[in-house]
Design an enzyme around this catalytic site. Structure first.
Site, mmCIF file in Angstrom:
data_model
loop_
_atom_site.group_PDB
_atom_site.id
_atom_site.type_symbol
_atom_site.label_atom_id
_atom_site.label_comp_id
_atom_site.label_asym_id
_atom_site.label_seq_id
_atom_site.Cartn_x
_atom_site.Cartn_y
_atom_site.Cartn_z
ATOM 1 N N PHE A 115 -4.506 3.026 14.915
ATOM 2 C CA PHE A 115 -4.541 3.517 14.398
ATOM 3 C C PHE A 115 -5.698 2.762 12.955
ATOM 4 C CE2 PHE A 115 -1.398 6.991 13.724
ATOM 5 C CZ PHE A 115 -0.686 7.505 14.798
ATOM 6 N N ASN A 147 0.592 -1.438 -0.595
ATOM 7 C CA ASN A 147 -0.222 -0.350 -0.153
ATOM 8 C C ASN A 147 0.437 1.250 0.021
ATOM 9 O OD1 ASN A 147 0.634 0.348 2.800
ATOM 10 N ND2 ASN A 147 -0.407 -1.218 3.078
ATOM 11 N N LYS A 186 -13.554 -0.548 16.482
ATOM 12 C CA LYS A 186 -12.639 -1.200 16.297
ATOM 13 C C LYS A 186 -11.576 -0.867 18.168
ATOM 14 C CE LYS A 186 -10.940 -0.495 11.813
ATOM 15 N NZ LYS A 186 -10.658 0.159 10.492
HETATM 16 O O1 C5P Z 1 -8.911 -3.195 10.713
HETATM 17 P P1 C5P Z 1 -8.210 -2.277 10.783
HETATM 18 O O2 C5P Z 1 -7.102 -2.364 9.425
HETATM 19 O O3 C5P Z 1 -8.617 -0.954 9.977
HETATM 20 O O4 C5P Z 1 -7.186 -1.661 11.587
HETATM 21 C C1 C5P Z 1 -6.145 -0.490 11.613
HETATM 22 C C2 C5P Z 1 -5.232 -0.874 12.776
HETATM 23 O O5 C5P Z 1 -5.202 -2.645 12.948
HETATM 24 C C3 C5P Z 1 -4.036 0.001 12.514
HETATM 25 O O6 C5P Z 1 -3.405 0.009 14.407
HETATM 26 C C4 C5P Z 1 -3.025 -1.345 12.189
HETATM 27 O O7 C5P Z 1 -2.062 -1.116 12.012
HETATM 28 C C5 C5P Z 1 -3.767 -2.163 12.684
HETATM 29 N N1 C5P Z 1 -3.445 -3.317 11.583
HETATM 30 C C6 C5P Z 1 -3.157 -4.854 12.278
HETATM 31 N N2 C5P Z 1 -2.782 -6.139 11.472
HETATM 32 C C7 C5P Z 1 -3.632 -5.947 10.529
HETATM 33 C C8 C5P Z 1 -4.590 -4.803 10.199
HETATM 34 C C9 C5P Z 1 -4.017 -3.675 10.323
HETATM 35 O O8 C5P Z 1 -2.063 -5.193 13.492
HETATM 36 N N3 C5P Z 1 -3.143 -6.989 9.876
#
Ligand code: C5P
Length: 403
Positions: free
Chosen positions: A325, A209, A339
């Site tokens: 975040f 990304n 979340k």
């Molecule tokens: O659920 P979402 O991906 O939007 O949540 C964002 C948060 O979750 C961020 O802090 C991101 O670093 C973390 N995250 C994670 N592992 C993932 C996806 C997101 O730790 N596979």
């Protein structure tokens, strides 16, 4: 705005070949909003003219206790008014004089009168630097509470290869900023993640990304400046690791999960800024996938990555503070609140993506911080280093209510 804004810095320049780098340091300090006074030794004047420092600092330069036209106690005035003092470059001779309290020229006399924090940046030939007497003098200064910035390793002007080079001016300015920052995170261990993760398709292609790592790096740097012991786990980005931060480089979500989960028990505050790829290719080819003339397209099957933040939320102790975040395109508040609950967070910093001034790649950000108790607070548009400090302020406000 940095902590340097409105501060007065006293810069001592001694007679090393790296004296020219001190010119750039004055420019950086002035650009950051600091006032600068300069004191030079006679040997420094042989390398760089006084006029250069006078023009850039917009102040008279102290070179001689007897002949300077701006008053015989100018050296006491500049020593008294400085908020921080730095000597760059500092020769072996200057280090020895400072370590033993000698004051036989304008620079050492001025520095003996300084009560503000002092940073010494030794720069000299490797053998001189490694000489037991120089090391002993540096140790003495350090024991006296003087900050020492170790020289860089490299090829010196004398062609010797080893430690002795004056670090880049931006790094010296960074350490002056660190010296001036209030240490309200002293004694805390902070674990931060940053950047994207990169999920390989084959040896040359990947799924990832647009995360630049700027926000996570700014959080790690701000925490280090405020006195925390910081570990940064970072996906691939093109930024230099923050100074004084233990940086761990990873690629995939799996690597990041392992790096974060093996370190989380030792952390007081965990801030998961990384834009982790939610999906990865179901298999990684060992050889480059070839284009085939009999094929119009190809199908890539993606599987879901583990949610690192959620795993940390499940494992977190009550004394640990976990921050997530969230980058959203819509329904910021509703999604952020969901979340917090789903991932057992203490706080989430959420922003809308898509604008040119916020989110991925931008140098600025605008966020809303949501807390576990349902309250929230806004951070207006500002540069990411400033946002990082606001996020840490919010964390500290919850760790120590009433701050
Ligand atoms: O659920 P979402 O991906 O939007 O949540 C964002 C948060 O979750 C961020 O802090 C991101 O670093 C973390 N995250 C994670 N592992 C993932 C996806 C997101 O730790 N596979």
């Amino acid at each position: 705005m940095t902590v340097l804004e409105g501060k007065q810095v006293l810069l001592g320049v001694t007679g090393g070949i790296a004296a020219y780098k001190a010119v750039e340091l004055v420019r950086l300090l002035k650009k950051a909003g600091a006032g600068v006074d300069v004191a030079m030794t006679g040997a420094a004047l042989r390398f760089v003219g006084k006029t250069t420092f006078e023009v850039l600092s917009e102040n008279p330069v102290i070179t001689n206790l007897w002949e300077d036209s701006h008053g015989s106690v100018a050296h006491i005035d500049v020593a008294a008014r400085c908020n921080a003092a730095v000597i760059a470059p500092a020769t072996a001779n200057c280090v020895a004089k400072l370590a033993h309290g000698l004051a036989d020229d304008a620079l050492t006399t001025t520095f003996l009168a300084v009560t503000a924090p002092i940073l010494i940046c030794p720069a000299m030939n490797t053998h001189m630097y490694e000489n037991i007497r120089v090391q002993r003098n540096l140790d003495l200064l350090e024991k006296d509470g003087v900050h020492i910035l170790d020289p860089d390793f490299g090829t010196l002007a004398c062609k010797t290869v080893g430690p002795g080079r004056l670090p880049d001016p931006w790094l010296i300015a960074d350490r002056i900023e660190q010296m001036l920052t209030f240490k309200d995170l002293a004694g805390k261990n902070v674990l931060v993640s940053a950047g994207p993760t990169l999920e390989p398709i084959d040896p040359v292609r990947f799924v990832s990304n647009h995360s630049s790592g700027k926000m996570g790096y700014a959080v790690a740097r701000a925490a280090e400046m405020r006195g925390a012991a910081v570990t940064l786990v970072t996906g691939p980005v093109s930024l230099s690791p923050p100074v004084g931060v233990d940086t761990v480089f990873v690629q995939t979500c799996h690597d990041m999960a392992e790096a974060m989960l093996t370190r989380m028990d030792g952390a007081d505050i965990i801030i998961q800024v990384a834009a982790v790829a939610d999906f990865r290719p179901d298999q990684q080819e060992n050889l480059k996938i070839k284009k085939r003339s009999d094929q119009d397209g190809m199908t890539l099957t993606l599987v879901q990555n583990p949610d690192i933040l959620r795993a940390m939320g499940e494992r977190k102790r009550p004394d640990q503070f976990l921050v997530g975040f969230a980058a959203e395109t819509h329904d910021l508040a509703a999604n952020a609140v969901k979340k917090i609950e789903k991932k057992n967070l203490d706080m989430i910093a959420a922003n809308l993506v898509g604008g040119k001034d916020t989110g991925f790649q931008a140098d600025t950000n605008e966020m809303t911080i949501f807390f576990k108790d349902g309250s929230h607070t806004g951070i207006p548009l500002m540069d990411k280093p400033a946002v990082a400090h606001k996020i840490l302020d919010a964390v500290l406000g919850r760790l120590e209510p009433g701050r």
